[in-house]
Design an enzyme around this catalytic site. Structure first.
Site, PDB file in Angstrom:
ATOM      1  N   TYR A 120       1.011  -1.079  -0.035  1.00 36.99           N
ATOM      2  CA  TYR A 120      -0.112  -0.078   0.015  1.00 36.99           C
ATOM      3  C   TYR A 120       0.691   1.210   0.032  1.00 36.99           C
ATOM      4  O   TYR A 120       2.068   1.279   0.316  1.00 36.99           O
ATOM      5  CB  TYR A 120      -0.881   0.167   1.273  1.00 36.99           C
ATOM      6  N   CYS A 121       0.361   2.302  -0.546  1.00 42.81           N
ATOM      7  CA  CYS A 121       0.850   3.663  -0.375  1.00 42.81           C
ATOM      8  C   CYS A 121      -0.152   4.670  -0.281  1.00 42.81           C
ATOM      9  O   CYS A 121      -1.298   4.316  -0.234  1.00 42.81           O
ATOM     10  CB  CYS A 121       1.866   3.794  -1.704  1.00 42.81           C
ATOM     11  N   THR A 122       0.066   5.983  -0.443  1.00 37.88           N
ATOM     12  CA  THR A 122      -0.724   7.183  -0.390  1.00 37.88           C
ATOM     13  C   THR A 122      -2.078   6.988  -1.130  1.00 37.88           C
ATOM     14  O   THR A 122      -3.037   6.926  -1.043  1.00 37.88           O
ATOM     15  CB  THR A 122      -0.229   8.503  -0.539  1.00 37.88           C
TER      16      THR A 122
ATOM     17  N   GLY B 142      -1.640   4.960  -4.728  1.00 36.84           N
ATOM     18  CA  GLY B 142      -1.367   3.817  -5.601  1.00 36.84           C
ATOM     19  C   GLY B 142      -0.350   3.701  -6.630  1.00 36.84           C
ATOM     20  O   GLY B 142       0.108   2.550  -6.777  1.00 36.84           O
TER      21      GLY B 142
ATOM     22  N   ILE C  40      -4.252   4.542   0.249  1.00 33.49           N
ATOM     23  CA  ILE C  40      -4.895   4.743   1.790  1.00 33.49           C
ATOM     24  C   ILE C  40      -6.084   5.782   1.620  1.00 33.49           C
ATOM     25  O   ILE C  40      -7.090   5.457   2.166  1.00 33.49           O
ATOM     26  CB  ILE C  40      -3.922   5.572   2.806  1.00 33.49           C
TER      27      ILE C  40
END
Length: 623
Positions: free
Chosen positions: A226-228, A230, A257
């Site tokens: 996951y990241c901010t 995508g 997220i």
């Protein structure tokens, strides 16, 4: 868990929040797709975004588009409508959220939310600046899981069942955060009974090395990334899967997220706040828990709005308001691991030194001002004065070392206790030209009667005459304030000349460039990063600069602490280099390690407070 088992999210998702009034909003989206004509698409973005009064960053490359935009909700919705009509954006997830108007201009400016920057790049995301590392194909990227699907997987392995099959499934799943350390410090996924890996990296380009060093933690696992929003997971998951057998099952949270918190307003398995790269700074859930702590006192704290940074690497750090009043020197946890001491405050005190001033020497040789002994000298309070910072100074177009030294004498005087400025002539000698003025006593315009000093340039236009004839010639036309956009030749000669100068005169702590010199300094740092892995300087100062219309174009930001000083809008703006161009140059450097100083004094380097204080404060980070 098999990577073929999960179905990807369907088609483009509509913006979650729609508001036709005049409220403010932020729009994030990216699209990996072949762009047949990237320059044309960039021009379209420039025209349409300006027409809608949007601000922010747009990056266009042959492999797609990445955009972070701010503006009125109605304008952002219109932009989404326009882009959705283009088949290139079929399946794009437009993440639109309403928010408060930017109230802190300093934060908005640092995040690039006071102007529009549309740039052409070679690739949307540069996973690593090492030219020997093969960039993975985006088709290798991990399988997309919607927020609901991602949550369901975590929920299934977070249970407390003790049967052997459930235990095996838990051990086969790891959660991997693809973000930087300072982002993780205020918010992250926390799944019971599941190992979560936090790489603790300063920047995205450090992630491949971390992956290489921790392959055994990933081999044979179902990796939930996951990241901010995508985009960072796309290339990172492709890099993991490119390792072959044992690395097939990589999944990524589609929409990042942001989409997860929209789906699970109570936070779900995500604790804390989601760090974002716009004026909002962070976005939380209905949970009121705070994960971050103050770097100095350890008290619970998660507000990055003060923009406090490590004095060594310039990474954002959390410092509560009380501790901000007690000290201005901070060392992040990564630098502490490498035993980086705090900058001694004694270097800020005045001391008596002698200054030597010399005229510019022969062509091609640097002239040195404020030259001091490199040994430590005792100060009046009994402490020691540290070695001064040695700064290589590059003049602007049609200037020379002596001229630039004279123009910056006030700056040198203000910095004499902490720096040694070294001035050199550029390698391209220019002919003497003048604008003709009618002579009442003659039918012909007369050239100037005085003998001018030779002027030089780092970059020249294709039709520029470069020679050593000491005769005045009439200029080809009136002065063109946009001439710098046509100066596309002479780059390789300047590269070689500068590298030889550095080799002959010893290492420099930093580089300072003015106007064309700032453009050349940025090109040099970019080239050093590409060939050596990182710039050879510890910092850079770029005054009234602009992105040169030539040289390496790369989406990877220049990893160098930088200060950008230029005239802003209004009556005191720079009439030669637009503030927009200087802002674009600043955006070529890492966002979390750059400092921007806008002034109202035009095309100069300011030496009056508060601007000179900002310059001193920046330099003292490196003593």
């Amino acid at each position: 868990m098999d990577a073929t088992a999960a179905a990807p999210p369907t088609s483009a998702q509509e913006p979650q929040q729609r508001n036709g009034d005049g409220s403010y909003g932020v729009l994030l989206y990216y699209r990996y797709a072949e762009v047949p004509d990237a320059p044309a698409l960039a021009a379209l973005y420039e025209a349409r975004c300006r027409a809608l009064a949007l601000v922010g960053r747009v990056r266009v490359g042959p492999d797609g588009v990445n955009a972070t935009l701010g503006g009125r909700m109605a304008a952002l919705e219109k932009h989404v409508e326009e882009m959705s009509a283009n088949s290139l954006f079929d399946g794009t997830d437009f993440k639109l959220a309403s928010c408060e108007d930017p109230v802190d201009e300093r934060v908005a400016r640092e995040c690039g939310f006071t102007s529009l920057s549309v740039r052409l790049v070679k690739e949307l995301v540069t996973l690593c600046s090492n030219p020997s590392l093969t960039t993975p194909e985006i088709s290798f990227a991990g399988r997309h899981l919607s927020a609901a699907e991602f949550h369901s997987v975590l929920q299934s392995v977070a249970g407390t069942s003790s049967d052997s099959e459930a235990a095996t499934e838990k051990n086969d799943v790891v959660v991997l955060d693809a973000r930087n350390l300072y982002e993780t410090r205020i918010g992250k996924f926390d799944v019971p009974n599941v190992e979560t890996l936090h790489p603790d990296i300063r920047q995205y380009s450090d992630l491949p090395l971390w992956i290489d060093e921790h392959t055994e933690k990933l081999r044979g696992k179902s990796i939930m990334m996951y990241c901010t929003g995508g985009i960072r997971c796309e290339m990172a998951s492709a890099y993991i899967r490119s390792k072959g057998e044992g690395f097939e099952n990589v999944f990524q949270l589609y929409g990042g997220i942001q989409r997860y918190l929209e789906q699970f307003p109570d936070g779900g398995y995500f604790d804390g706040k989601n760090f974002v790269f716009d004026h909002r700074i962070s976005v939380g859930s209905l949970k009121d828990n705070i994960l971050g702590t103050c770097l100095i006192c350890g008290f619970t704290y998660d507000d990055y709005s003060s923009r406090c940074r490590c004095s060594h690497c310039r990474m954002l750090v959390l410092v509560c308001s009380t501790c901000q009043d007690s000290t201005k020197e901070y060392v992040c946890e990564l630098c502490l691991r490498n035993v980086k001491p705090c900058c001694p405050t004694s270097v800020r005190q005045d001391c008596q030194t002698e200054s030597e001033v010399s005229e510019s020497s022969a062509y091609g040789k640097p002239s040195i001002s404020n030259k001091t002994s490199t040994s430590k000298a005792p100060m009046s309070n009994g402490s020691e004065q540290l070695k001064k910072l040695r700064i290589l100074c590059l003049h602007g177009f049609r200037q020379n070392a002596s001229n630039f030294k004279g123009r910056t004498s006030a700056l040198a005087k203000k910095l004499k206790h902490i720096s040694e400025l070294v001035f050199i002539d550029a390698p391209h000698e220019l002919s003497f030209v003048y604008q003709p003025k009618p002579d009442p006593c003659s039918d012909k315009a007369s050239p100037p009667s005085f003998t001018a000093r030779t002027k030089f340039a780092w970059l020249v236009s294709p039709n520029t005459s470069c020679h050593t004839e000491q005769e005045w010639k009439i200029a080809d036309g009136p002065f063109d304030p946009l001439q710098y956009e046509k100066q596309t030749e002479g780059l390789e000669e300047s590269y070689t000349y500068l590298e030889n100068t550095i080799a002959e005169n010893g290492n420099f702590d930093g580089i300072l460039g003015f106007s064309q010199g700032a453009a050349m300094a940025a090109l040099l740092c970019r080239r050093q990063q590409k060939t050596c892995g990182s710039p050879k300087f510890r910092f850079g100062i770029f005054c009234s600069g602009y992105p040169a219309p030539v040289g390496d174009s790369d989406s990877e930001p220049i990893r160098l602490p930088s200060l950008h000083c230029f005239g802003g809008g209004g009556e005191g703006h720079d009439r030669q280099i637009a503030s927009r161009a200087s802002t674009e140059l600043a955006c070529m450097f890492e966002e979390d390690r750059r400092t921007i100083v806008e002034h109202d004094m035009g095309h100069i380097i300011p030496t009056r407070p508060p601007y000179i204080d900002r310059i001193k404060e920046f330099l003292c980070n490196f003593i």
